[in-house]
Write an enzyme that holds these catalytic residues in place. Sequence first.
Site, PDB file in Angstrom:
ATOM      1  N   THR A   5     -44.295  35.558 -52.927  1.00 31.22           N
ATOM      2  CA  THR A   5     -43.249  35.035 -53.668  1.00 31.22           C
ATOM      3  C   THR A   5     -42.690  33.617 -53.071  1.00 31.22           C
ATOM      4  O   THR A   5     -42.592  33.509 -51.960  1.00 31.22           O
ATOM      5  CB  THR A   5     -42.081  35.923 -53.788  1.00 31.22           C
ATOM      6  OG1 THR A   5     -40.767  35.090 -54.580  1.00 31.22           O
ATOM      7  CG2 THR A   5     -41.376  36.406 -52.642  1.00 31.22           C
ATOM      8  N   ASP A   6     -42.123  32.769 -53.984  1.00 33.83           N
ATOM      9  CA  ASP A   6     -41.571  31.616 -53.468  1.00 33.83           C
ATOM     10  C   ASP A   6     -40.437  31.968 -52.603  1.00 33.83           C
ATOM     11  O   ASP A   6     -39.734  30.877 -51.935  1.00 33.83           O
ATOM     12  CB  ASP A   6     -41.351  30.555 -54.604  1.00 33.83           C
ATOM     13  CG  ASP A   6     -40.163  31.074 -55.717  1.00 33.83           C
ATOM     14  OD1 ASP A   6     -39.769  32.283 -55.582  1.00 33.83           O
ATOM     15  OD2 ASP A   6     -39.778  30.359 -56.492  1.00 33.83           O
ATOM     16  N   GLU A   7     -39.556  32.941 -52.825  1.00 32.48           N
ATOM     17  CA  GLU A   7     -38.475  33.504 -52.162  1.00 32.48           C
ATOM     18  C   GLU A   7     -38.516  33.455 -50.556  1.00 32.48           C
ATOM     19  O   GLU A   7     -37.548  33.411 -50.055  1.00 32.48           O
ATOM     20  CB  GLU A   7     -37.808  34.373 -52.536  1.00 32.48           C
ATOM     21  CG  GLU A   7     -37.526  34.543 -54.148  1.00 32.48           C
ATOM     22  CD  GLU A   7     -36.635  35.333 -55.072  1.00 32.48           C
ATOM     23  OE1 GLU A   7     -35.679  36.022 -54.105  1.00 32.48           O
ATOM     24  OE2 GLU A   7     -36.672  35.560 -56.149  1.00 32.48           O
ATOM     25  N   TYR A  60     -34.698  41.168 -49.887  1.00 33.06           N
ATOM     26  CA  TYR A  60     -35.863  41.525 -50.484  1.00 33.06           C
ATOM     27  C   TYR A  60     -36.888  40.243 -49.956  1.00 33.06           C
ATOM     28  O   TYR A  60     -37.930  40.597 -49.764  1.00 33.06           O
ATOM     29  CB  TYR A  60     -35.481  40.918 -51.961  1.00 33.06           C
ATOM     30  CG  TYR A  60     -36.680  40.681 -52.846  1.00 33.06           C
ATOM     31  CD1 TYR A  60     -37.913  41.396 -53.186  1.00 33.06           C
ATOM     32  CD2 TYR A  60     -36.573  39.268 -53.417  1.00 33.06           C
ATOM     33  CE1 TYR A  60     -38.839  41.090 -53.975  1.00 33.06           C
ATOM     34  CE2 TYR A  60     -37.818  38.776 -53.992  1.00 33.06           C
ATOM     35  CZ  TYR A  60     -38.907  39.773 -54.221  1.00 33.06           C
ATOM     36  OH  TYR A  60     -39.983  39.229 -55.074  1.00 33.06           O
ATOM     37  N   LYS A 111     -40.462  40.732 -48.359  1.00 36.27           N
ATOM     38  CA  LYS A 111     -41.691  40.071 -48.872  1.00 36.27           C
ATOM     39  C   LYS A 111     -42.401  38.941 -47.768  1.00 36.27           C
ATOM     40  O   LYS A 111     -43.664  39.104 -47.670  1.00 36.27           O
ATOM     41  CB  LYS A 111     -41.390  39.294 -50.076  1.00 36.27           C
ATOM     42  CG  LYS A 111     -41.059  40.288 -51.321  1.00 36.27           C
ATOM     43  CD  LYS A 111     -42.095  40.901 -51.907  1.00 36.27           C
ATOM     44  CE  LYS A 111     -43.216  40.247 -52.232  1.00 36.27           C
ATOM     45  NZ  LYS A 111     -44.175  41.142 -53.023  1.00 36.27           N
ATOM     46  N   ASN A 114     -40.177  32.100 -60.169  1.00 42.58           N
ATOM     47  CA  ASN A 114     -39.701  33.200 -61.075  1.00 42.58           C
ATOM     48  C   ASN A 114     -40.484  33.250 -62.271  1.00 42.58           C
ATOM     49  O   ASN A 114     -40.778  32.233 -63.117  1.00 42.58           O
ATOM     50  CB  ASN A 114     -38.316  32.857 -61.531  1.00 42.58           C
ATOM     51  CG  ASN A 114     -37.296  33.166 -60.098  1.00 42.58           C
ATOM     52  OD1 ASN A 114     -37.287  32.573 -59.435  1.00 42.58           O
ATOM     53  ND2 ASN A 114     -36.463  33.942 -60.635  1.00 42.58           N
TER      54      ASN A 114
HETATM   55  P1  NAD Z   1     -41.280  45.054 -61.037  1.00 38.14           P
HETATM   56  O1  NAD Z   1     -40.042  45.433 -60.125  1.00 38.14           O
HETATM   57  O2  NAD Z   1     -41.084  44.714 -62.628  1.00 38.14           O
HETATM   58  O3  NAD Z   1     -42.475  46.220 -60.662  1.00 38.14           O
HETATM   59  C1  NAD Z   1     -42.759  46.498 -59.642  1.00 38.14           C
HETATM   60  C2  NAD Z   1     -43.788  47.878 -59.897  1.00 38.14           C
HETATM   61  O4  NAD Z   1     -43.894  48.353 -58.364  1.00 38.14           O
HETATM   62  C3  NAD Z   1     -43.087  48.964 -60.665  1.00 38.14           C
HETATM   63  O5  NAD Z   1     -44.077  49.375 -61.740  1.00 38.14           O
HETATM   64  C4  NAD Z   1     -42.755  50.121 -59.502  1.00 38.14           C
HETATM   65  O6  NAD Z   1     -42.823  51.341 -60.145  1.00 38.14           O
HETATM   66  C5  NAD Z   1     -43.888  49.739 -58.739  1.00 38.14           C
HETATM   67  N1  NAD Z   1     -43.425  50.273 -57.207  1.00 38.14           N
HETATM   68  C6  NAD Z   1     -42.662  50.245 -56.635  1.00 38.14           C
HETATM   69  N2  NAD Z   1     -42.617  50.917 -55.346  1.00 38.14           N
HETATM   70  C7  NAD Z   1     -43.858  51.379 -55.352  1.00 38.14           C
HETATM   71  C8  NAD Z   1     -44.546  52.066 -54.268  1.00 38.14           C
HETATM   72  N3  NAD Z   1     -44.020  52.504 -53.384  1.00 38.14           N
HETATM   73  N4  NAD Z   1     -45.880  52.535 -54.697  1.00 38.14           N
HETATM   74  C9  NAD Z   1     -46.370  52.331 -55.820  1.00 38.14           C
HETATM   75  N5  NAD Z   1     -45.648  51.486 -56.737  1.00 38.14           N
HETATM   76  C10 NAD Z   1     -44.371  51.063 -56.455  1.00 38.14           C
HETATM   77  O7  NAD Z   1     -41.875  43.728 -60.415  1.00 38.14           O
HETATM   78  P2  NAD Z   1     -42.634  42.463 -60.788  1.00 38.14           P
HETATM   79  O8  NAD Z   1     -41.512  41.434 -61.069  1.00 38.14           O
HETATM   80  O9  NAD Z   1     -43.371  42.624 -61.727  1.00 38.14           O
HETATM   81  O10 NAD Z   1     -43.121  41.920 -59.398  1.00 38.14           O
HETATM   82  C11 NAD Z   1     -44.466  42.319 -59.037  1.00 38.14           C
HETATM   83  C12 NAD Z   1     -44.665  41.557 -57.848  1.00 38.14           C
HETATM   84  O11 NAD Z   1     -44.532  40.346 -57.728  1.00 38.14           O
HETATM   85  C13 NAD Z   1     -43.996  41.881 -56.607  1.00 38.14           C
HETATM   86  O12 NAD Z   1     -44.664  41.915 -55.392  1.00 38.14           O
HETATM   87  C14 NAD Z   1     -42.944  40.785 -56.457  1.00 38.14           C
HETATM   88  O13 NAD Z   1     -42.473  40.586 -55.238  1.00 38.14           O
HETATM   89  C15 NAD Z   1     -43.833  39.654 -56.942  1.00 38.14           C
HETATM   90  N6  NAD Z   1     -43.095  38.451 -57.391  1.00 38.14           N
HETATM   91  C16 NAD Z   1     -42.360  38.630 -58.512  1.00 38.14           C
HETATM   92  C17 NAD Z   1     -41.804  37.430 -59.189  1.00 38.14           C
HETATM   93  C18 NAD Z   1     -40.971  37.762 -60.561  1.00 38.14           C
HETATM   94  O14 NAD Z   1     -40.299  36.657 -60.710  1.00 38.14           O
HETATM   95  N7  NAD Z   1     -40.754  38.784 -61.194  1.00 38.14           N
HETATM   96  C19 NAD Z   1     -42.136  36.193 -58.706  1.00 38.14           C
HETATM   97  C20 NAD Z   1     -42.840  36.142 -57.602  1.00 38.14           C
HETATM   98  C21 NAD Z   1     -43.328  37.200 -57.148  1.00 38.14           C
HETATM   99  P1  TYD Z   2     -33.000  36.946 -60.986  1.00 41.43           P
HETATM  100  O1  TYD Z   2     -33.596  37.351 -62.216  1.00 41.43           O
HETATM  101  O2  TYD Z   2     -32.542  38.276 -60.361  1.00 41.43           O
HETATM  102  O3  TYD Z   2     -34.186  36.504 -60.068  1.00 41.43           O
HETATM  103  P2  TYD Z   2     -34.164  36.203 -58.441  1.00 41.43           P
HETATM  104  O4  TYD Z   2     -32.800  36.490 -57.989  1.00 41.43           O
HETATM  105  O5  TYD Z   2     -35.316  36.756 -57.943  1.00 41.43           O
HETATM  106  O6  TYD Z   2     -34.348  34.513 -58.540  1.00 41.43           O
HETATM  107  O7  TYD Z   2     -31.887  35.980 -61.002  1.00 41.43           O
HETATM  108  C1  TYD Z   2     -32.387  34.676 -61.484  1.00 41.43           C
HETATM  109  C2  TYD Z   2     -30.922  33.657 -61.345  1.00 41.43           C
HETATM  110  O8  TYD Z   2     -30.213  34.099 -62.185  1.00 41.43           O
HETATM  111  C3  TYD Z   2     -30.498  33.849 -59.961  1.00 41.43           C
HETATM  112  O9  TYD Z   2     -30.240  32.533 -59.493  1.00 41.43           O
HETATM  113  C4  TYD Z   2     -29.268  34.858 -59.944  1.00 41.43           C
HETATM  114  C5  TYD Z   2     -29.028  34.372 -61.339  1.00 41.43           C
HETATM  115  N1  TYD Z   2     -28.377  35.578 -62.254  1.00 41.43           N
HETATM  116  C6  TYD Z   2     -27.098  35.482 -63.042  1.00 41.43           C
HETATM  117  O10 TYD Z   2     -26.479  34.375 -62.868  1.00 41.43           O
HETATM  118  N2  TYD Z   2     -26.421  36.528 -63.604  1.00 41.43           N
HETATM  119  C7  TYD Z   2     -27.266  37.687 -63.643  1.00 41.43           C
HETATM  120  O11 TYD Z   2     -26.870  38.904 -64.059  1.00 41.43           O
HETATM  121  C8  TYD Z   2     -28.444  37.915 -62.825  1.00 41.43           C
HETATM  122  C9  TYD Z   2     -29.218  39.102 -62.832  1.00 41.43           C
HETATM  123  C10 TYD Z   2     -29.041  36.597 -62.168  1.00 41.43           C
END
Ligand code: NAD
Ligand code: TYD
Length: 338
Positions: free
Chosen positions: A125-127, A149, A153, A178
């Site tokens: 992730t970019d985070e 988190y 990662k 994101n």
């Molecule tokens: P999500 O929380 O929607 O889904 C995570 C999935 O992993 C779920 O289906 C959960 O049941 C499964 N899981 C959790 N623990 C597990 C375990 N121990 N064994 C098997 N399965 C398990 O997450 P997402 O937003 O789809 O993110 C997916 C990946 O992408 C993650 O690695 C996250 O760090 C990365 N990522 C997400 C974003 C974003 O904006 N959502 C951005 C950059 C990277």
């Molecule tokens: P989020 O969707 O939790 O993603 P991330 O923290 O991984 O970037 O949040 C996106 C942005 O929105 C972050 O700056 C926090 C803000 N945010 C709110 O202002 N209110 C909320 O209820 C949530 C969940 C996030």
Amino acid sequence: MVEVLVTGGAGFIGSNFVRFALRQHPDWHVTTLDKLTYAGRRENLHDVMADPRHTFVHGDIADAAVAGPLVERANIVVHFAAETHVDRSIQAAGEFIHTDVVGTFVLLEAARRATSLRRFVQISTDEVYGSVPTGASRETDELKPRNPYSASKAAADRLAYSYWATYDVPVIVTRASNNYGPYQFPEKVIPLFATNAIDDIQVPLYGDGLNVRDWLHVDDHCRALDLLIEQGTSGEVYNVGGGNEVTNRDLTTRILEALGKPLSLIRPVADRPGHDRRYCLSTAKLAGLGWHPEVAFEDGLRSTVAWYADNPWWWRPIKEQDAAFKAYYQAQYAARTS
Ligand code: NAD
Ligand code: TYD
């Protein structure tokens, strides 16, 4: 058939990727391994559960007895499974260490033994770069994660890299910004705010609302992963950014406008502790392979908000019947408004 293992395939990005992969590659057989935590849902895969080219396995990536054989027989592993919500990691980090760090270790150990594995994609992730006040993070920049988190990662990201450097596991690491799109759990800002607004419930905007995120449509993310599976170089890191830097206040305004709801629904609340101010990625490396985001943010946000408006069957059970989610959300809201 090409054997593809997708961990976390019942989550937001994973389920979009499974659907994309089955559509894009008629010669792929996809196995989803997912623990079905609060964020993982069979409903996310409702249209592919019966597909003969898709197998669903309910299990924990940290359980070597389950995950090991699946990795050992895979040609491609795309490892999405993780605990992913920053606010939850601030409350309790244990599950983040279990899944994001130990789980990744278990998969990598199995990958060492695999004989037909040609790609292991570590979804980072970019985070991991931490908050970047100015400029854009490049793949070679220092990692400075600032919450449990992003720290978990970052650990997984470097552990995966080490298995390439040490054992020649064909790892690539991707760091996406994101994501937004359908099937995102409604604790994350876009689905939370959209579904609250649909019901005329206030949307809790953290702090001054001027934190910046770079939004990437999940379909553009899937296309990038597809390209990198074939054309990425093992041992390399690739940023995947949408190029849409937006403040949370602007984002909130756009969501409310798309739904025809008043800005008076915005409820400023206490900030997230250690809230990263801004993320921004340089995507020159991936552009060099020919990838560019195709979804314009205005179109993507409008269609995403419309998806939540059109699919209450998907999110109402979570927001209205899931006692654990209701308790989580009410506690968060109460803590931020007290
Ligand atoms: P999500 O929380 O929607 O889904 C995570 C999935 O992993 C779920 O289906 C959960 O049941 C499964 N899981 C959790 N623990 C597990 C375990 N121990 N064994 C098997 N399965 C398990 O997450 P997402 O937003 O789809 O993110 C997916 C990946 O992408 C993650 O690695 C996250 O760090 C990365 N990522 C997400 C974003 C974003 O904006 N959502 C951005 C950059 C990277
Ligand atoms: P989020 O969707 O939790 O993603 P991330 O923290 O991984 O970037 O949040 C996106 C942005 O929105 C972050 O700056 C926090 C803000 N945010 C709110 O202002 N209110 C909320 O209820 C949530 C969940 C996030």
